[in-house]
Design an enzyme around this catalytic site. Structure first.
Site, PDB file in Angstrom:
ATOM      1  N   CYS A 137       0.804  -1.229   0.000  1.00 39.79           N
ATOM      2  CA  CYS A 137       0.000   0.000   0.000  1.00 39.79           C
ATOM      3  C   CYS A 137       0.832   1.271   0.000  1.00 39.79           C
ATOM      4  CB  CYS A 137      -0.940  -0.007   1.197  1.00 39.79           C
ATOM      5  SG  CYS A 137      -1.947  -1.501   1.303  1.00 39.79           S
ATOM      6  N   HIS A 268      -2.563   8.364   5.914  1.00 40.51           N
ATOM      7  CA  HIS A 268      -2.855   7.074   5.292  1.00 40.51           C
ATOM      8  C   HIS A 268      -4.318   6.708   5.552  1.00 40.51           C
ATOM      9  CE1 HIS A 268      -1.769   3.324   3.436  1.00 40.51           C
ATOM     10  NE2 HIS A 268      -2.001   2.605   4.518  1.00 40.51           N
ATOM     11  N   HIS A 305      -9.512   2.452  -0.458  1.00 41.41           N
ATOM     12  CA  HIS A 305      -8.068   2.228  -0.376  1.00 41.41           C
ATOM     13  C   HIS A 305      -7.586   1.755  -1.736  1.00 41.41           C
ATOM     14  CE1 HIS A 305      -4.133   1.394   0.780  1.00 41.41           C
ATOM     15  NE2 HIS A 305      -4.325   0.831   1.959  1.00 41.41           N
TER      16      HIS A 305
END
Length: 378
Positions: A137, A268, A305
């Site tokens: 990620c 994040h 995400h």
């Protein structure tokens, strides 16, 4: 050496860059029903899909990546026939969704297509090199760091840092195993958050050397001040506060920026049980001496995400703030969790704050962390 940002393009569930930023400022969520046939088996029924002209295309992430690279380069005004242009692509899944469809009649896939060399060379055939970085990620944050290294080493006159990922059934099944019930919407930093939901998309940023005459004709959008990295290998999925803090402090040191000089953090913010309190605690610790401290936002409540493209999508939002546009509020946040109380979270409505230095957080499985500092050149 200064690294100038001279082009940027993203593709999200809302569309291209301007449409995405408008949706973020308006606080819209792009969540919808999953376009997979057996969501009960996956344990997930919602996500943030990109609207494709052909939603059944085999190499969807590659298509978005090609479009973003071409658009970002066009903005930069670089003559790609005369300049040495390299490309670094960050990804979490590569084209895993295509692999999952290999049992469909008539489906053919070459191993080379799992990387993104061919996708990039469709729009930039003379790229000096195309590197694919598979770093979970935080992948496009690491791509940005490598792009800076290539410029420092004079391996290129300009580098495109990019990221992309499309949803896959196996990744959806994995997140479906860690929630007691299907998540309705990703809610970053919310006390009642239910877990992460996947998004899709791509992003590309063009970097030029700042110590030489410009090779492009496009406007300078900002500069990369530094990228801090860490890899703590603490756990397969759980974040480690020390590793995250090291990445932030490394970024500040490389950028020669003190905590009280940071105006904005694009977090994040995954809406998960562990990331959000951990990220909150580390931000409170790193910015403990900064008064009043940076405003903090995050975009995943709107976009989902987006895995490999997440870092550069957040960076694109930071560039909009550097240009004087409002900082979007955190979509889906209704009741901040306790650990986030010391932070200046942007809630309810966009914030009109002057931003000259912004921090972008991206954390990956296995403690693979990347924190980018970007600044205004005006």
């Amino acid at each position: 050496m200064t690294k100038l940002i001279t082009g940027v393009e993203i593709r999200s569930c809302f569309g291209e860059s301007e449409a995405t930023f408008e949706a973020l400022v308006e606080g819209r969520s792009g969540v919808g029903e999953l376009r997979f046939p057996d969501t009960a088996r996956l344990g997930v029924n919602r996500g943030y899909h990109v609207d494709d002209a052909d939603s059944q295309a085999l190499l969807r992430a590659s298509d978005w990546l090609s479009d973003c690279v071409a658009s970002a380069l066009a903005q930069s005004g670089i003559d790609v026939m005369r300049a040495r242009v390299a490309v670094v692509v960050g990804t979490g899944l590569r084209e895993l969704g295509a692999v999952e469809r290999l049992d469909e009649p008539g489906t053919a896939l070459r191993t080379a297509q799992l990387h993104f060399n061919e996708a990039v060379r469709q729009v930039l055939p003379d790229a000096t090199e195309v590197i694919t970085v598979c770093n979970a990620c935080s992948a496009s944050g690491h791509a940005l760091a490598l792009a800076c290294d290539l410029l420092d080493l004079d391996e290129a006159d300009a580098v495109v840092a990019a990221g992309c990922d499309a949803m896959s059934e196996s990744m959806l099944a994995m997140i479906g195993r860690v929630s007691d019930e299907p998540t309705d919407q990703l809610r970053p930093f919310d006390a009642d958050r239910m877990g992460v939901l996947l998004g899709e998309g791509a992003a590309a940023v063009v970097l030029e050397r700042g110590d030489r005459p410009r090779i492009g004709r496009g406007p300078v959008l900002g500069e990369v001040l530094g990228v801090g990295l860490s890899c703590d290998a603490y756990h397969e999925t759980a974040p480690q506060p020390g590793g995250i803090a090291r990445a932030m402090r490394d970024a500040h040191e490389r950028a020669a920026v003190a905590p009280d000089e940071v105006d904005l953090v694009v977090a994040h913010g995954t809406g998960t049980a562990l990331n959000d309190p951990t990220e909150s605690q580390v931000l409170a610790e790193v910015f403990a001496t900064a008064v009043p401290g940076p405003v903090v936002t995050g975009i995943k409540g709107s976009t989902g995400h987006t895995s490999g493209s997440a870092a550069l999508m957040s960076l694109a939002v930071a560039l909009e703030a550097l240009a004087g546009r409002h900082v979007p509020a955190i979509t889906g946040l209704r009741r901040p969790l306790t650990e986030a109380e010391p932070l200046r979270l942007v809630t309810g409505a966009p914030a009109a704050v002057p931003v000259r230095v912004a921090q972008v957080n991206a954390f990956g499985f296995g403690g693979v962390n990347a924190v980018c500092m970007v600044g205004s050149t005006s």
